[in-house]
Write a protein that holds these residues in place. Sequence first.
Motif, PDB file in Angstrom:
ATOM      1  N   GLY A 123      16.662  17.529   6.233  1.00 59.70           N
ATOM      2  CA  GLY A 123      17.895  18.034   5.645  1.00 59.70           C
ATOM      3  C   GLY A 123      19.102  17.143   5.859  1.00 59.70           C
ATOM      4  O   GLY A 123      20.196  17.471   5.391  1.00 59.70           O
ATOM      5  N   ASP A 124      18.925  16.019   6.547  1.00 65.65           N
ATOM      6  CA  ASP A 124      20.047  15.100   6.757  1.00 65.65           C
ATOM      7  C   ASP A 124      20.476  14.474   5.431  1.00 65.65           C
ATOM      8  O   ASP A 124      19.634  14.142   4.593  1.00 65.65           O
ATOM      9  CB  ASP A 124      19.657  13.987   7.730  1.00 65.65           C
ATOM     10  N   TYR A 125      21.765  14.303   5.262  1.00 65.15           N
ATOM     11  CA  TYR A 125      22.287  13.662   4.055  1.00 65.15           C
ATOM     12  C   TYR A 125      22.353  12.149   4.276  1.00 65.15           C
ATOM     13  O   TYR A 125      22.945  11.687   5.257  1.00 65.15           O
ATOM     14  CB  TYR A 125      23.675  14.209   3.711  1.00 65.15           C
ATOM     15  N   ILE A 126      21.742  11.392   3.372  1.00 71.47           N
ATOM     16  CA  ILE A 126      21.707   9.941   3.522  1.00 71.47           C
ATOM     17  C   ILE A 126      22.644   9.239   2.539  1.00 71.47           C
ATOM     18  O   ILE A 126      22.880   8.045   2.668  1.00 71.47           O
ATOM     19  CB  ILE A 126      20.279   9.404   3.350  1.00 71.47           C
ATOM     20  N   LEU A 127      23.177   9.986   1.574  1.00 70.24           N
ATOM     21  CA  LEU A 127      24.103   9.398   0.615  1.00 70.24           C
ATOM     22  C   LEU A 127      25.003  10.497   0.073  1.00 70.24           C
ATOM     23  O   LEU A 127      24.543  11.607  -0.184  1.00 70.24           O
ATOM     24  CB  LEU A 127      23.340   8.734  -0.542  1.00 70.24           C
TER      25      LEU A 127
END
Length: 340
Positions: A123-127
Amino acid sequence: MPDPSTTRLALYKSKSDGSELVNYPLDLGGNWDKVDNGIGFQPCTSSTRPAAPYSGKPIFETNTSYRTYFSNGTAPASASWVEIPNSSASFNNTLNLAAGKQVNVGASGSSATFVSLLPTATGDYILGSRVTADSVSRFTVRADGRLDWGSGSATQETNLYRSAANTLKTDDNFIVDLNLTVNGVGQVQYIAKTADETVTSNATLQNDDHLVLPVAANAVYTFALDLYMTEATDFVGDFKMSFTCPTGATFDMHGSGAHATNLTTGTSSDGEWIGKLATTSAAATLAFGVGTGLTGVRVYGRLVMSSTAGNFQLQWAQNASDSSGTTLKAGSQMTMTRVA
């Protein structure tokens, strides 16, 4: 007269024959000041960079959060500074990566990607992206590939993500302004006759000039045809139809239209539903009465494919050979929908 100076630091030294005393301000103090400025990164501001730097001269700017540069030795000196990325300052230049090289964050990257990120959770946002006045990102990409969109002023409410193997899903509305092409289940194909076609004195089935569509192996289709016909003489030659399909395929069909054998000459008041089940195209025909006025027929059915792909081809002829001729009109159409 001192010996020649070095070209890099411009240091002065006393004569090597011992005839000169050491001059502290010149030979020691001044030289060490030049060593201090020539070795390591020289502090300066963006407006007080060295005017005559040597090639490779490093500096850092105290007024730009310590941006770092080195001189590549070209002239003029003001254009020779090349910025070095560091963690203290915002990089202020274009960073070019050689073909085949990667930017890796968190771990070494896959050889198939130019930018590789290794977050800690799916669920981490990378962009993310937003414009200056936004309070939240308008667009984000999560580590698991999910895409989210929003207005920039509230939590994102539109998404697109992988919900299962080979399945892409959105929880929201999806609008296509132009064309949508589907090759698997849900595919819809359409074809229409672009010109009239007339059969005269012939009751042997022949391929229609236009109404044919490709079909895939091991698929199941439903089909529908709207056929518009005329005959030079009321209900004499009439119309019969069938299909050809690839080896191993089966189809069934039914239709609505004027019944060829229940009509009296010159009338068109009688009609009924006609159904036909078949295991091969050769065993299945539907016959309809055709009048001098435009006669319409609607045919429905299902095609079950086997392991051979090919074409689903409409065939038709006169139901009884007659010299007056039967015409299948331009605008007649066939639609096929893949359902399995």
